[in-house]
Design an enzyme around this catalytic site. Structure first.
Site, PDB file in Angstrom:
ATOM      1  N   ASP A 268      29.202  69.365 -24.177  1.00 56.38           N
ATOM      2  CA  ASP A 268      28.792  67.983 -24.443  1.00 56.38           C
ATOM      3  C   ASP A 268      28.185  67.399 -23.176  1.00 56.38           C
ATOM      4  OD1 ASP A 268      28.552  65.280 -24.992  1.00 56.38           O
ATOM      5  OD2 ASP A 268      30.515  65.090 -25.932  1.00 56.38           O
TER       6      ASP A 268
ATOM      7  N   SER B  43      32.581  58.443 -29.571  1.00 60.62           N
ATOM      8  CA  SER B  43      31.911  58.057 -28.341  1.00 60.62           C
ATOM      9  C   SER B  43      32.408  56.699 -27.854  1.00 60.62           C
ATOM     10  CB  SER B  43      30.393  58.081 -28.558  1.00 60.62           C
ATOM     11  OG  SER B  43      29.694  58.007 -27.334  1.00 60.62           O
TER      12      SER B  43
ATOM     13  N   HIS C 263      27.220  66.114 -28.562  1.00 66.18           N
ATOM     14  CA  HIS C 263      28.034  64.903 -28.473  1.00 66.18           C
ATOM     15  C   HIS C 263      28.385  64.308 -29.831  1.00 66.18           C
ATOM     16  CE1 HIS C 263      29.794  61.498 -26.507  1.00 66.18           C
ATOM     17  NE2 HIS C 263      28.945  60.632 -27.033  1.00 66.18           N
TER      18      HIS C 263
END
Length: 270
Positions: A223, A101, A251
């Site tokens: 996602d 991320s 995610h």
């Protein structure tokens, strides 16, 4: 050379090592609201031949909260500087950096600052910008992000309980959402609020074309935080990069699909 402050780098970032001390170093970096525990199902897959390094961003996990400096961490570059200090402290080269991320962009910034330390980048669910902008699809309108940040400001614990299952994206496996909620709730709310703003308001699109390190982009098939269009954009912008769309959803594939994620990384590394 990055100059560390008087705080011991290993203690500041809660650095832990395992695996083969003589192996190629592989460094795992966690995303927003998490800690190095988010890699507990992936990192052990590499201890056979790799020197595995885990750490926490300042303000997360077992890091030194006293080292948190609001001015330093008001941009992702502060975290990128920390990463370079960890690599320097451990004297690491040819590093495989695996960033989840927001840590994907932290890795990009660090590798662009000192590419000599890096041998490969693995970007898991990366997003250089979360807000839609003209033809660019980031997944959110500015009003969406403003509302998200406002609700986080008002009630961080309530926001965590509501958003963690959405971010995890596996409604049929509620225990994963519960685990992420617990991680979120362990973070100091003031740190989380600032890190959220830095994360969701950042724009690192121009940094992608500067990457010179071999790069793998791992994109979950579904996602809500970083949709497929974002992964494709990152792939198009980083020269020579490889994009792999995982079967796992949500995610955080390091928790929802750790075996598939680990296999994809090993296949890329050859």
């Amino acid at each position: 050379m990055i100059s560390a402050d008087t705080t011991d780098v290993r203690r500041r970032n809660n650095v832990h090592e395992s695996g083969d001390p003589a192996g190629r170093p592989i460094v795992f970096a966690h995303g927003f609201g998490c800690s190095q525990e988010a890699w507990r199902l992936v990192a052990p897959q590499f201890t056979d031949v790799y020197r595995v390094i885990l750490f926490d961003h300042v303000g997360a996990g077992g890091s030194d909260l006293d080292a948190y400096d609001r001015s330093k961490y008001d941009a992702l570059h502060g975290y990128a500087d920390d990463l370079l200090e960890v690599l320097e402290e451990l004297d690491l080269h040819d590093v495989v950096f695996v960033g989840h991320s927001v840590s994907s962009m932290i890795g990009v910034l660090a590798a662009n600052t000192d590419p000599s330390r890096f041998g490969a980048l693995v970007l898991v669910g990366p997003s250089p910008r979360y807000v839609n902008d003209g033809d660019y699809v980031g997944g959110f309108e500015q009003a969406d992000i403003d509302g998200l940040l406002d609700s986080l400001d008002i009630n961080y614990l309530g926001w965590s309980a509501t958003m963690a299952p959405v971010i995890m994206g596996n409604p049929g496996r509620p225990e994963l959402g519960d685990e992420l909620t617990t991680m979120f709730c362990r973070v100091d709310p003031d740190v989380a609020r600032q890190f959220a703003r830095v994360t969701f308001l950042s724009d690192n699109r121009r940094d992608l074309a500067l990457v010179t390190v071999p790069t793998l982009i791992l994109q979950s098939s579904d996602d809500v935080i970083a949709p497929l269009a974002v992964g494709e954009f990152v792939h198009e912008q980083i020269p020579g990069s490889t994009l792999v769309v995982l079967e796992s959803t949500g995610h955080i594939p390091n928790l929802s699909g750790p075996a598939e994620l680990g296999a994809a990384i090993r296949a890329f590394l050859g």
